[in-house]
Motif scaffolding. Structure first.
Motif, PDB file in Angstrom:
ATOM      1  N   ALA A 407       1.025  -1.078   0.068  1.00 27.74           N
ATOM      2  CA  ALA A 407       0.095  -0.297   0.190  1.00 27.74           C
ATOM      3  C   ALA A 407       0.702   0.894   0.021  1.00 27.74           C
ATOM      4  O   ALA A 407       1.964   1.276   0.941  1.00 27.74           O
ATOM      5  CB  ALA A 407      -1.041  -0.090   1.227  1.00 27.74           C
ATOM      6  N   TYR A 408       0.257   1.765  -0.790  1.00 24.45           N
ATOM      7  CA  TYR A 408       1.250   3.810  -0.721  1.00 24.45           C
ATOM      8  C   TYR A 408       0.899   4.229   0.439  1.00 24.45           C
ATOM      9  O   TYR A 408      -0.011   4.339   1.420  1.00 24.45           O
ATOM     10  CB  TYR A 408       0.424   4.570  -2.223  1.00 24.45           C
ATOM     11  N   LEU A 409       2.224   4.680   1.428  1.00 28.33           N
ATOM     12  CA  LEU A 409       2.669   4.884   2.183  1.00 28.33           C
ATOM     13  C   LEU A 409       1.577   3.951   3.808  1.00 28.33           C
ATOM     14  O   LEU A 409       1.272   4.251   4.767  1.00 28.33           O
ATOM     15  CB  LEU A 409       1.990   6.132   3.187  1.00 28.33           C
ATOM     16  N   GLY A 410       1.585   2.685   3.514  1.00 24.13           N
ATOM     17  CA  GLY A 410       0.829   1.943   3.784  1.00 24.13           C
ATOM     18  C   GLY A 410      -0.903   2.089   4.278  1.00 24.13           C
ATOM     19  O   GLY A 410      -1.931   2.156   5.281  1.00 24.13           O
ATOM     20  N   LEU A 411      -0.894   3.376   3.622  1.00 24.40           N
ATOM     21  CA  LEU A 411      -2.711   3.745   4.281  1.00 24.40           C
ATOM     22  C   LEU A 411      -3.748   3.004   3.024  1.00 24.40           C
ATOM     23  O   LEU A 411      -4.492   2.679   3.262  1.00 24.40           O
ATOM     24  CB  LEU A 411      -2.613   5.367   4.132  1.00 24.40           C
ATOM     25  N   MET A 412      -3.376   3.434   1.513  1.00 27.03           N
ATOM     26  CA  MET A 412      -3.751   2.671   0.596  1.00 27.03           C
ATOM     27  C   MET A 412      -3.948   2.398  -0.935  1.00 27.03           C
ATOM     28  O   MET A 412      -2.245   2.570  -0.460  1.00 27.03           O
ATOM     29  CB  MET A 412      -4.912   4.690   0.121  1.00 27.03           C
ATOM     30  N   THR A 413      -3.889   1.669  -1.335  1.00 31.92           N
ATOM     31  CA  THR A 413      -3.690   0.784  -2.630  1.00 31.92           C
ATOM     32  C   THR A 413      -4.447   0.703  -4.021  1.00 31.92           C
ATOM     33  O   THR A 413      -5.714   1.132  -4.107  1.00 31.92           O
ATOM     34  CB  THR A 413      -3.496  -0.766  -2.388  1.00 31.92           C
ATOM     35  N   ALA A 414      -3.873   1.471  -4.873  1.00 29.35           N
ATOM     36  CA  ALA A 414      -4.357   1.298  -6.542  1.00 29.35           C
ATOM     37  C   ALA A 414      -5.782   0.301  -6.851  1.00 29.35           C
ATOM     38  O   ALA A 414      -5.063  -1.017  -6.213  1.00 29.35           O
ATOM     39  CB  ALA A 414      -2.960   1.491  -7.277  1.00 29.35           C
ATOM     40  N   GLY A 415      -6.118   0.525  -7.105  1.00 30.68           N
ATOM     41  CA  GLY A 415      -7.415  -0.045  -7.760  1.00 30.68           C
ATOM     42  C   GLY A 415      -8.392   0.289  -6.785  1.00 30.68           C
ATOM     43  O   GLY A 415      -9.318  -0.657  -6.642  1.00 30.68           O
ATOM     44  N   PHE A 416      -8.551   0.672  -5.473  1.00 29.85           N
ATOM     45  CA  PHE A 416      -9.330   0.521  -4.757  1.00 29.85           C
ATOM     46  C   PHE A 416      -9.208   2.287  -3.841  1.00 29.85           C
ATOM     47  O   PHE A 416      -9.350   2.736  -2.608  1.00 29.85           O
ATOM     48  CB  PHE A 416      -8.203   0.041  -3.234  1.00 29.85           C
ATOM     49  N   PRO A 417      -9.904   2.858  -4.963  1.00 33.59           N
ATOM     50  CA  PRO A 417     -10.874   4.352  -4.188  1.00 33.59           C
ATOM     51  C   PRO A 417     -11.635   4.703  -2.894  1.00 33.59           C
ATOM     52  O   PRO A 417     -12.444   3.398  -2.414  1.00 33.59           O
ATOM     53  CB  PRO A 417     -11.642   4.412  -5.331  1.00 33.59           C
ATOM     54  N   ASN A 418     -11.361   5.446  -2.061  1.00 35.33           N
ATOM     55  CA  ASN A 418     -11.939   5.365  -1.135  1.00 35.33           C
ATOM     56  C   ASN A 418     -11.332   4.728  -0.204  1.00 35.33           C
ATOM     57  O   ASN A 418     -12.419   4.274   0.768  1.00 35.33           O
ATOM     58  CB  ASN A 418     -13.101   6.191  -1.413  1.00 35.33           C
ATOM     59  N   PHE A 419     -10.927   3.761  -0.025  1.00 34.02           N
ATOM     60  CA  PHE A 419     -10.581   2.416   0.843  1.00 34.02           C
ATOM     61  C   PHE A 419      -8.930   3.071   1.517  1.00 34.02           C
ATOM     62  O   PHE A 419      -8.040   2.691   1.158  1.00 34.02           O
ATOM     63  CB  PHE A 419      -9.967   1.002   0.328  1.00 34.02           C
ATOM     64  N   PHE A 420      -9.307   2.622   2.667  1.00 34.83           N
ATOM     65  CA  PHE A 420      -7.934   3.662   3.711  1.00 34.83           C
ATOM     66  C   PHE A 420      -7.443   1.938   4.473  1.00 34.83           C
ATOM     67  O   PHE A 420      -9.018   1.320   5.212  1.00 34.83           O
ATOM     68  CB  PHE A 420      -7.844   4.556   3.949  1.00 34.83           C
ATOM     69  N   ILE A 421      -6.605   1.721   4.747  1.00 30.57           N
ATOM     70  CA  ILE A 421      -6.181   0.761   5.958  1.00 30.57           C
ATOM     71  C   ILE A 421      -5.275   1.383   7.331  1.00 30.57           C
ATOM     72  O   ILE A 421      -4.466   2.178   7.117  1.00 30.57           O
ATOM     73  CB  ILE A 421      -5.121  -0.139   5.014  1.00 30.57           C
ATOM     74  N   PRO A 465       2.841   4.463  -9.615  1.00 32.78           N
ATOM     75  CA  PRO A 465       4.238   4.486  -9.787  1.00 32.78           C
ATOM     76  C   PRO A 465       4.072   4.919  -8.047  1.00 32.78           C
ATOM     77  O   PRO A 465       5.499   4.560  -7.786  1.00 32.78           O
ATOM     78  CB  PRO A 465       4.136   5.634 -11.017  1.00 32.78           C
ATOM     79  N   ALA A 466       3.932   5.568  -7.719  1.00 36.60           N
ATOM     80  CA  ALA A 466       3.968   6.402  -6.014  1.00 36.60           C
ATOM     81  C   ALA A 466       3.664   5.324  -4.747  1.00 36.60           C
ATOM     82  O   ALA A 466       5.158   5.519  -4.851  1.00 36.60           O
ATOM     83  CB  ALA A 466       2.352   7.628  -5.588  1.00 36.60           C
ATOM     84  N   GLU A 467       2.899   4.437  -5.370  1.00 35.86           N
ATOM     85  CA  GLU A 467       2.478   3.010  -4.567  1.00 35.86           C
ATOM     86  C   GLU A 467       4.173   2.033  -4.874  1.00 35.86           C
ATOM     87  O   GLU A 467       5.173   1.329  -4.008  1.00 35.86           O
ATOM     88  CB  GLU A 467       1.723   2.243  -4.931  1.00 35.86           C
ATOM     89  N   TRP A 470       6.643   3.484  -3.389  1.00 31.33           N
ATOM     90  CA  TRP A 470       6.942   3.209  -1.707  1.00 31.33           C
ATOM     91  C   TRP A 470       7.008   2.329  -1.343  1.00 31.33           C
ATOM     92  O   TRP A 470       8.056   2.158  -0.181  1.00 31.33           O
ATOM     93  CB  TRP A 470       5.532   3.806  -0.937  1.00 31.33           C
ATOM     94  N   VAL A 471       6.575   0.908  -2.100  1.00 25.58           N
ATOM     95  CA  VAL A 471       6.993  -0.026  -1.535  1.00 25.58           C
ATOM     96  C   VAL A 471       8.567  -0.527  -1.603  1.00 25.58           C
ATOM     97  O   VAL A 471       9.585  -1.167  -1.053  1.00 25.58           O
ATOM     98  CB  VAL A 471       5.993  -1.493  -2.573  1.00 25.58           C
ATOM     99  N   ALA A 472       8.798   0.021  -2.391  1.00 28.94           N
ATOM    100  CA  ALA A 472      10.197   0.121  -3.129  1.00 28.94           C
ATOM    101  C   ALA A 472      11.030   0.856  -2.240  1.00 28.94           C
ATOM    102  O   ALA A 472      12.341  -0.807  -1.635  1.00 28.94           O
ATOM    103  CB  ALA A 472      11.239   0.528  -4.295  1.00 28.94           C
ATOM    104  N   HIS A 473      10.996   1.665  -1.441  1.00 27.95           N
ATOM    105  CA  HIS A 473      11.602   2.368  -0.169  1.00 27.95           C
ATOM    106  C   HIS A 473      11.542   1.530   0.472  1.00 27.95           C
ATOM    107  O   HIS A 473      12.308   1.058   1.477  1.00 27.95           O
ATOM    108  CB  HIS A 473      11.223   3.562  -0.178  1.00 27.95           C
ATOM    109  N   THR A 474      10.429   1.366   1.277  1.00 29.96           N
ATOM    110  CA  THR A 474       9.617   0.120   2.240  1.00 29.96           C
ATOM    111  C   THR A 474      10.918  -1.696   2.820  1.00 29.96           C
ATOM    112  O   THR A 474      11.741  -1.737   3.346  1.00 29.96           O
ATOM    113  CB  THR A 474       8.682  -0.273   2.694  1.00 29.96           C
ATOM    114  N   GLY A 523       0.178  18.757  -1.459  1.00 30.36           N
ATOM    115  CA  GLY A 523      -1.289  18.723  -2.258  1.00 30.36           C
ATOM    116  C   GLY A 523      -1.562  16.805  -2.531  1.00 30.36           C
ATOM    117  O   GLY A 523      -1.901  16.579  -3.921  1.00 30.36           O
ATOM    118  N   TYR A 524      -1.157  16.597  -1.540  1.00 32.51           N
ATOM    119  CA  TYR A 524      -1.885  14.319  -1.519  1.00 32.51           C
ATOM    120  C   TYR A 524      -0.510  14.564  -2.939  1.00 32.51           C
ATOM    121  O   TYR A 524      -1.519  13.668  -3.913  1.00 32.51           O
ATOM    122  CB  TYR A 524      -3.059  14.767  -1.868  1.00 32.51           C
ATOM    123  N   GLU A 525       1.043  13.640  -2.694  1.00 32.10           N
ATOM    124  CA  GLU A 525       1.511  13.786  -3.722  1.00 32.10           C
ATOM    125  C   GLU A 525       1.985  12.402  -3.844  1.00 32.10           C
ATOM    126  O   GLU A 525       1.091  11.369  -3.088  1.00 32.10           O
ATOM    127  CB  GLU A 525       2.871  14.164  -3.678  1.00 32.10           C
TER     128      GLU A 525
END
Ligand code: NA7
Length: 535
Positions: A407-421, A465-467, A470-474, A523-525
Motif C-alpha cells: 500500500a502507498y504509505l501503508g494507507l491506500m492501495t491502487a485500484g481501491f478508491p476511498n479505501f483506507f487501511i 507508480p507512487a505506490e 514507496w514499496v521499493a523504499h520500504t 497536495g496529496y502527492e
C-alpha cells in the motif's frame, strides 16, 4: 445518498479512535465489529498471562490530554483485562457506543464507481453503503491453527490463544500441550504450568525473551509521567518506535566487551524489549553487533535453566535477536525447572497427528487432556484476506495482494478508491508503539476524507507508480537491516503457501510521519482525485 459517510471495519484501538475522530469531523460513521465486545486483538486474546509488551504509559491514546490525565494504569505492563477496561472507559467517556455495532462480521465490501460508494455486506446478510471504507481490522487478528490431521477427533479440549473462551479454561491437574513458543506461548505456558498436572511445551524454534520486571505503578510514578506527558508524547511521535528510548548512540562494536556486558545487564535488570534493542545503534543492522546481545541472552538462559541440555535447546541460534518479536517474560525460562514441565523438540520430532487421546510426533505419543495452540496469526494481511474486498473494475484485494500485501504509505492501495487501511502494509505498524501509529493514521485519514469532500471530488486513490516507489523504499530500508533474516510472521513465513514479503516500514515512526505530512503539504502527492466519477 449513502447510508453512511464511512464504514469502519473493526472496533479495536484503531476502530475506536477512527469512530471518534471521524464523528468529530462531522461524518456519519459506524464501526462494524465481529466480536461481541470492543477491543479487537485485546478482546480475543484473553488467555491467562496475556499482557502488553509495551509500557502502559506509552500504549495508550494521546489524543486527549484530559483522558491521559484522568486514567491511571495499575501496572507497568498492563494485563489484557486492564487494556480492555481502558478501551471501555474511552468508549464510555467519548460516547462512542452508538457508532459501534458488535457481533457484526463484514463478509464483503464492493466498490461501485458509478455511484462512487462502497457496499458493505455483513454475515447477517445486511448491506450498507458508504462513500469511504476504513479497515481497522488490525495486524494480528486472523488467528492460525496448523492443519494437523486428526485434530477433529481429539477427545480433550483444544484452544487457540487468540480465540480464548471468555469463561476461561481450567487446567488444574490436567495433562496439557502448549504448541508454539512465540510471545503468546511464552506468556501462557507459565500460567498453565502453575496448575497443570503436566505441561509439554512443543518448541519448533527457540525464541529470545527478556524480563518484563513488571511492577505496580506507584502514585508517585504516575504523577511523574503526567507532569511531563505532553513533552514525552511529542518526543515519542518523533522517535523510531513511538516510544522515547535512551540508547548509548554508539555501535555495540566500538565499546569494550566489559562495557557492553554491563550495559546489557543493566537493561536486563530494568526489563523490557524495546530498550534492549535500542541500546546500540547497530544491534538490528549488523549480525556481528547482534551476536553480542544474542550471546548475552543465551548466557542468561543457561544461568536460569538448571538442566544444561534443556537450556541449550532453549537457546535460539538461527536468527538475530529482534528479527522475530523479542518476547518478554519474568518466568518463562525458569518454568523449565519445574518437575511438571517438559520441553519437546518439535523441530527434530515434528507433530504429525492428533488422536482421540493425545498427540503424536515423529517419535512419540503424548496422552493429553488439553492442547493449547499458541501458533500465531496470518498477520498483516490475513484479516483483510478473509473479507471479499473488491475494488474498481472487479479487482479483488486478494488477487492484488497475491504476491504480498502492499500500500502507498501503508494507507491506500491502487485500484481501491476511498479505501483506507489503518496500520497497513508499508507503515511502521507492528514495528512501533501501535497506539501512536494508529492515532497518526486515523488523523491522516480523517484529514484526507475531509480534503476529498472539501474538494467536491468523488474519490481518491493512490497512483500505481507512487505506490510502487514507496514499496521499493520500504524494501530497501528493511533489507538494510536484520529484520528479514528470520522466518517470521513479519514476512508471512509462518503461513504455508503465503507469499513472503517483508512489508512493514522499519524506517521509524518520526521519519514516516514526516513523509506523510510532506505528501499532504505537496497536495496529496502520489494520489489522484476523481471528479464526477471520472479518473
Ligand atoms: P508467533 O510469534 O507467530 O509464534 C507462533 C509460534 O507457533 C512459533 O513458535 C511457531 O514456530 C509455532 N508454530 C506454528 N505452527 C507450528 C506447528 N505446526 N508446529 C509447531 N510449532 C508451530 O505468534 P504469537 O501469537 O506468539 O505472537 C504473535 C505476536 O503477538 C507477537 O509477535 C507479539 O507482537 C504479539 P516457528 O517459530 O514458526 O518455528
Amino acid at each position: 445518498m449513502t447510508d453512511l459517510d464511512v464504514v469502519v471495519i473493526g472496533a479495536g484501538f484503531a476502530g475506536i479512535y477512527a469512530v471518534k475522530a471521524l464523528r468529530d469531523a462531522g461524518l456519519r460513521v459506524a464501526a462494524l465489529e465481529a466480536g461481541s465486545g470492543i477491543g479487537g486483538t485485546w478482546f480475543w486474546n484473553c488467555f491467562p498471562g496475556a499482557r502488553c509488551d509495551v509500557e502502559s504509559k506509552d500504549y495508550s491514546y494521546s489524543f486527549s490530554e484530559e483522558l491521559q490525565e484522568d486514567w491511571s494504569w495499575s501496572e507497568r505492563y498492563p494485563a489484557q483485562p486492564e487494556v480492555l477496561r481502558y478501551l471501555h472507559h474511552v468508549a464510555d467517556r467519548f460516547g462512542l457506543w452508538a457508532n459501534i455495532q458488535l457481533n457484526t462480521t463484514v463478509t464483503s465490501a464492493t466498490w461501485d464507481s458509478d455511484r462512487a460508494q462502497w457496499a458493505v455486506v455483513t454475515a447477517d446478510g445486511a448491506a450498507r453503503t458508504a462513500r469511504f471504507l476504513v479497515s481497522a481490522v488490525g495486524c494480528l487478528s486472523a488467528s492460525s491453527v496448523p492443519d494437523i490431521p486428526g485434530l477433529g477427533s481429539f477427545g480433550g479440549a483444544w484452544f487457540h490463544t487468540a480465540r480464548w473462551p471468555k469463561e476461561g479454561a481450567d487446567f488444574t491437574g490436567k495433562r496439557v500441550a502448549v504448541i508454539g513458543t512465540g510471545s503468546s506461548g511464552i506468556q501462557v505456558a507459565p500460567e498453565i504450568a502453575a496448575v497443570a498436572g503436566h505441561l509439554w511445551v512443543f518448541q519448533r524454534t527457540a525464541h529470545f525473551a527478556v524480563p518484563n520486571r513488571n511492577a505496580a505503578v506507584s502514585p508517585e510514578a504516575d504523577a511523574a509521567v503526567k507532569a511531563r506527558y505532553r513533552a514525552y508524547r511529542a518526543q515519542a511521535r518523533e522517535s523510531m518506535l513511538g516510544v522515547p528510548l535512551t540508547g548509548t548512540g554508539k555501535s555495540a562494536l566500538e565499546v569494550t566487551a566489559a562495557e557492553r556486558a554491563g550495559a546489557y545487564q543493566e537493561k536486563w535488570n530494568a526489563g523490557g524489549g524495546m530498550p534492549f534493542l535500542g541500546l546500540y545503534t547497530d544491534l538490528l543492522i549488523t549480525r556481528k553487533a547482534n551476536d553480542t546481545v544474542a550471546e548475552f541472552i543465551r548466557d542468561r538462559i543457561r544461568e536460569t535453566v538448571t538442566d544444561p541440555a534443556v537450556a541449550e535447546q532453549l537457546c535460539p541460534r538461527d536468527y538475530p535477536v529482534g528479527a522475530k518479536r523479542l518476547a518478554q517474560s519474568d518466568d518463562y525460562y525458569a518454568m523449565f525447572n519445574r518437575p511438571n514441565v517438559t520441553l519437546v523438540n518439535a523441530r527434530t520430532s515434528p507433530i504429525v497427528s492428533v488422536a482421540a487421546s493425545g498427540l503424536r510426533t515423529a517419535d512419540a505419543f503424548y496422552e493429553l487432556d488439553a492442547i493449547v495452540f499458541a501458533t500465531g496469526f496470518d498477520a498483516i494481511s490475513g484479516a483483510l484476506d478473509r473479507i471479499a474486498v473488491t475494488g474498481a473494475d472487479g479487482l479483488s484485494l486478494k488477487s492484488a495482494w497475491a504476491a504480498g500485501p502492499h500500500a502507498y504509505l501503508g494507507l491506500m492501495t491502487a485500484g481501491f478508491p476511498n479505501f483506507f487501511i489503518v496500520t497497513g502494509p508499508g507503515s511502521p505498524s507492528v514495528f512501533s508503539n501501535m497506539v501512536l501509529s494508529i492515532e497518526q493514521h486515523v488523523e491522516w485519514i480523517r484529514d484526507c476524507v475531509s480534503h476529498v469532500l472539501g474538494e467536491g471530488a468523488s474519490w481518491i486513490e493512490p497512483l500505481a507508480p507512487a505506490e510502487e516507489a514507496w514499496v521499493a523504499h520500504t524494501q530497501d530500508v528493511a533489507y538494510s537491516t536484520l529484520f528479514p533474516l528470520a522466518d517470521s510472521w513479519y514476512v508471512g513465513a509462518n503461513i504455508p503457501g503465503k507469499a513472503q514479503v517483508f512489508s512493514p516500514y522499519v524506517g521509524g515512526v518520526g521519519p514516516y510521519r514526516a513523509k506523510c505530512d510532506e505528501v499532504v503539504a505537496n497536495g496529496y502527492e502520489g494520489f489522484a482525485l476523481a471528479y464526477n466519477g471520472t479518473r
